[in-house]
Design a protein around this motif. Sequence first.
Motif, mmCIF file in Angstrom:
data_model
loop_
_atom_site.group_PDB
_atom_site.id
_atom_site.type_symbol
_atom_site.label_atom_id
_atom_site.label_comp_id
_atom_site.label_asym_id
_atom_site.label_seq_id
_atom_site.Cartn_x
_atom_site.Cartn_y
_atom_site.Cartn_z
ATOM 1 N N PRO A 316 0.790 -1.239 0.000
ATOM 2 C CA PRO A 316 0.000 0.000 0.000
ATOM 3 C C PRO A 316 0.820 1.286 0.000
ATOM 4 N N PRO A 317 1.827 1.450 0.883
ATOM 5 C CA PRO A 317 2.587 2.710 0.836
ATOM 6 C C PRO A 317 3.292 2.920 -0.506
ATOM 7 N N LEU A 318 3.864 1.853 -1.062
ATOM 8 C CA LEU A 318 4.555 1.986 -2.339
ATOM 9 C C LEU A 318 3.570 2.302 -3.453
ATOM 10 N N ALA A 319 2.395 1.683 -3.438
ATOM 11 C CA ALA A 319 1.393 1.949 -4.471
ATOM 12 C C ALA A 319 0.960 3.415 -4.442
ATOM 13 N N ARG A 320 0.725 3.951 -3.249
ATOM 14 C CA ARG A 320 0.318 5.354 -3.146
ATOM 15 C C ARG A 320 1.453 6.293 -3.553
ATOM 16 N N ALA A 321 2.689 5.950 -3.198
ATOM 17 C CA ALA A 321 3.832 6.795 -3.567
ATOM 18 C C ALA A 321 4.050 6.787 -5.075
ATOM 19 N N LEU A 322 3.938 5.618 -5.715
ATOM 20 C CA LEU A 322 4.090 5.548 -7.173
ATOM 21 C C LEU A 322 2.995 6.353 -7.872
ATOM 22 N N TYR A 323 1.782 6.238 -7.371
ATOM 23 C CA TYR A 323 0.673 6.968 -7.993
ATOM 24 C C TYR A 323 0.858 8.480 -7.854
ATOM 25 N N ALA A 324 1.380 8.905 -6.706
ATOM 26 C CA ALA A 324 1.515 10.346 -6.444
ATOM 27 C C ALA A 324 2.701 10.967 -7.163
ATOM 28 N N THR A 325 3.794 10.221 -7.356
ATOM 29 C CA THR A 325 5.043 10.823 -7.840
ATOM 30 C C THR A 325 5.305 10.614 -9.321
ATOM 31 N N THR A 326 4.696 9.624 -9.952
ATOM 32 C CA THR A 326 5.108 9.246 -11.300
ATOM 33 C C THR A 326 3.943 9.348 -12.275
ATOM 34 N N GLU A 327 4.138 10.144 -13.345
ATOM 35 C CA GLU A 327 3.135 10.251 -14.393
ATOM 36 C C GLU A 327 3.156 9.004 -15.268
ATOM 37 N N LEU A 328 2.056 8.827 -15.972
ATOM 38 C CA LEU A 328 1.933 7.667 -16.851
ATOM 39 C C LEU A 328 2.997 7.727 -17.944
ATOM 40 N N VAL A 338 15.000 1.669 -4.529
ATOM 41 C CA VAL A 338 15.245 0.534 -3.630
ATOM 42 C C VAL A 338 13.954 -0.243 -3.396
ATOM 43 N N ALA A 339 12.859 0.495 -3.142
ATOM 44 C CA ALA A 339 11.587 -0.173 -2.865
ATOM 45 C C ALA A 339 11.107 -0.967 -4.080
ATOM 46 N N GLN A 342 13.133 -4.146 -4.625
ATOM 47 C CA GLN A 342 12.710 -5.237 -3.751
ATOM 48 C C GLN A 342 11.494 -5.971 -4.323
ATOM 49 N N VAL A 343 10.556 -5.196 -4.893
ATOM 50 C CA VAL A 343 9.352 -5.807 -5.461
ATOM 51 C C VAL A 343 9.708 -6.617 -6.706
ATOM 52 N N LEU A 344 10.549 -6.067 -7.594
ATOM 53 C CA LEU A 344 10.931 -6.796 -8.805
ATOM 54 C C LEU A 344 11.721 -8.054 -8.462
ATOM 55 N N ALA A 345 12.580 -7.949 -7.471
ATOM 56 C CA ALA A 345 13.327 -9.141 -7.055
ATOM 57 C C ALA A 345 12.369 -10.208 -6.536
ATOM 58 N N TYR A 346 11.367 -9.774 -5.809
ATOM 59 C CA TYR A 346 10.370 -10.732 -5.319
ATOM 60 C C TYR A 346 9.642 -11.405 -6.475
ATOM 61 N N VAL A 347 9.303 -10.623 -7.514
ATOM 62 C CA VAL A 347 8.595 -11.179 -8.670
ATOM 63 C C VAL A 347 9.461 -12.212 -9.386
ATOM 64 N N PRO A 366 8.510 -2.930 1.609
ATOM 65 C CA PRO A 366 9.499 -1.838 1.516
ATOM 66 C C PRO A 366 9.064 -0.619 2.328
ATOM 67 N N GLU A 367 10.050 0.050 2.897
ATOM 68 C CA GLU A 367 9.778 1.276 3.660
ATOM 69 C C GLU A 367 9.728 2.473 2.705
ATOM 70 N N ILE A 368 8.738 3.315 2.886
ATOM 71 C CA ILE A 368 8.502 4.461 1.998
ATOM 72 C C ILE A 368 8.447 5.736 2.835
ATOM 73 N N ASP A 369 9.131 6.772 2.352
ATOM 74 C CA ASP A 369 9.046 8.082 2.996
ATOM 75 C C ASP A 369 7.614 8.598 2.848
ATOM 76 N N PRO A 370 6.934 8.908 3.939
ATOM 77 C CA PRO A 370 5.532 9.358 3.836
ATOM 78 C C PRO A 370 5.351 10.596 2.957
ATOM 79 N N ASP A 371 6.379 11.452 2.868
ATOM 80 C CA ASP A 371 6.242 12.651 2.049
ATOM 81 C C ASP A 371 6.076 12.313 0.574
#
Length: 379
Positions: A316-328, A338-339, A342-347, A366-371
């Motif tokens: 959840p934190p990574l999903a919200r951070a990706l949605y907020a910071t990265t355009e399509l 880093v976060a 970790q997800v790609l390595a898991y996949v 993964p740990e995500i900076d709340p900002d």
Amino acid sequence: MSEQDDQERTEEPSEKRLREAREKGDLPRSRDLSGAMVVLAGVAALMSGSEDAFRHAQRIYGLGLSYGRDALFSGELPARVLGGALHEGLLLFAPVALATVLATLAAPVMLGGLSFSSQALEPKFDRLDPVAGLGRVFSMRGLVELGKSLLKLAFIGTALVLLLRHSQQAMLATGRGEVTAGIAMALSTLGRAALVFGAMLALIGGIDALYQRFDYSKRQRMTKQELRDESKETEGNPELKGRIRQMQHQMARKRMMQELPKADVVVVNPTHFAVALRYDDGRMRAPRVIAKGVDVLAQQIRLVAGAHRIPLVEAPPLARALYATTELGREIPAALYVAVAQVLAYVYQLKQATTQGHAPPPTPNPEIDPDLMGPYRET
């Protein structure tokens, strides 16, 4: 109706309206100010070259008074006198003409600027309507012009009459004196009369220029409806623009869904967010977001991902951070490298475990900076 329109015209004119008015030749103009500048420029030129003017005027007088008996009966006298007088007259009035032409051009620049409009030269046959003409005559603007004309006549006429009365005895005495004294007196009286006339006209012109600016600003004011109509004309119909934006969003969503099967992983918040990532280490510097959505669109992304067997990773934190910071279509920011790694390595580990029949690896957290979550940060 016109009075009602004037009462409703409370908005300042837009740049478009002022530009259209300039193109039509509608600019603030003061004929009184222009006339005053022309007169004062002519008087200044005449007085600055008074010695030359006196000399040319003396020669003109002399041409009509000095001739011999032979010239009188030769038939050449009229041509000689007229030619010489014309030459001296041109030399006398050339500086005055040049100064008045420059003043004629300078007056409009001071008030509203120079403007050449072909529309102003077009014939307007509606001005031939006598009923409309009477309406213009008895309109408020016509009455103002009539009042100005009467005031100009009264002020300027009174000033010139007083000047002529003051110079009356000296002018009458020129008939008994020398010719040169008469010429000097005539030029002096003419210069003073022109100076008085120009000064009075300049006073009236200054007041008229202020009024013309006020009247022009008032005439160019717009109603709120005119501003709305101009905004629609300039920026487009809001309904049409909304329809175009809707179609653009639909086309972008369709392209996004077409790209979604190429994703390596979809990072999700259990119900609200879904972000699809793709990474090709041979052509990309960092993983790229190829699809993202919230709520209903997030559910559609999950369904398409499931149909194409694309791994779903709940972070959840990574999903919200990706949605907020990265355009399509953009690469993820460095702060999320880093976060996402970790997800790609898991996949990749999950695929190997599934192929080899091993136990699946533990899901990363993964740990995500709340900002980085921006407005989607959980409280």
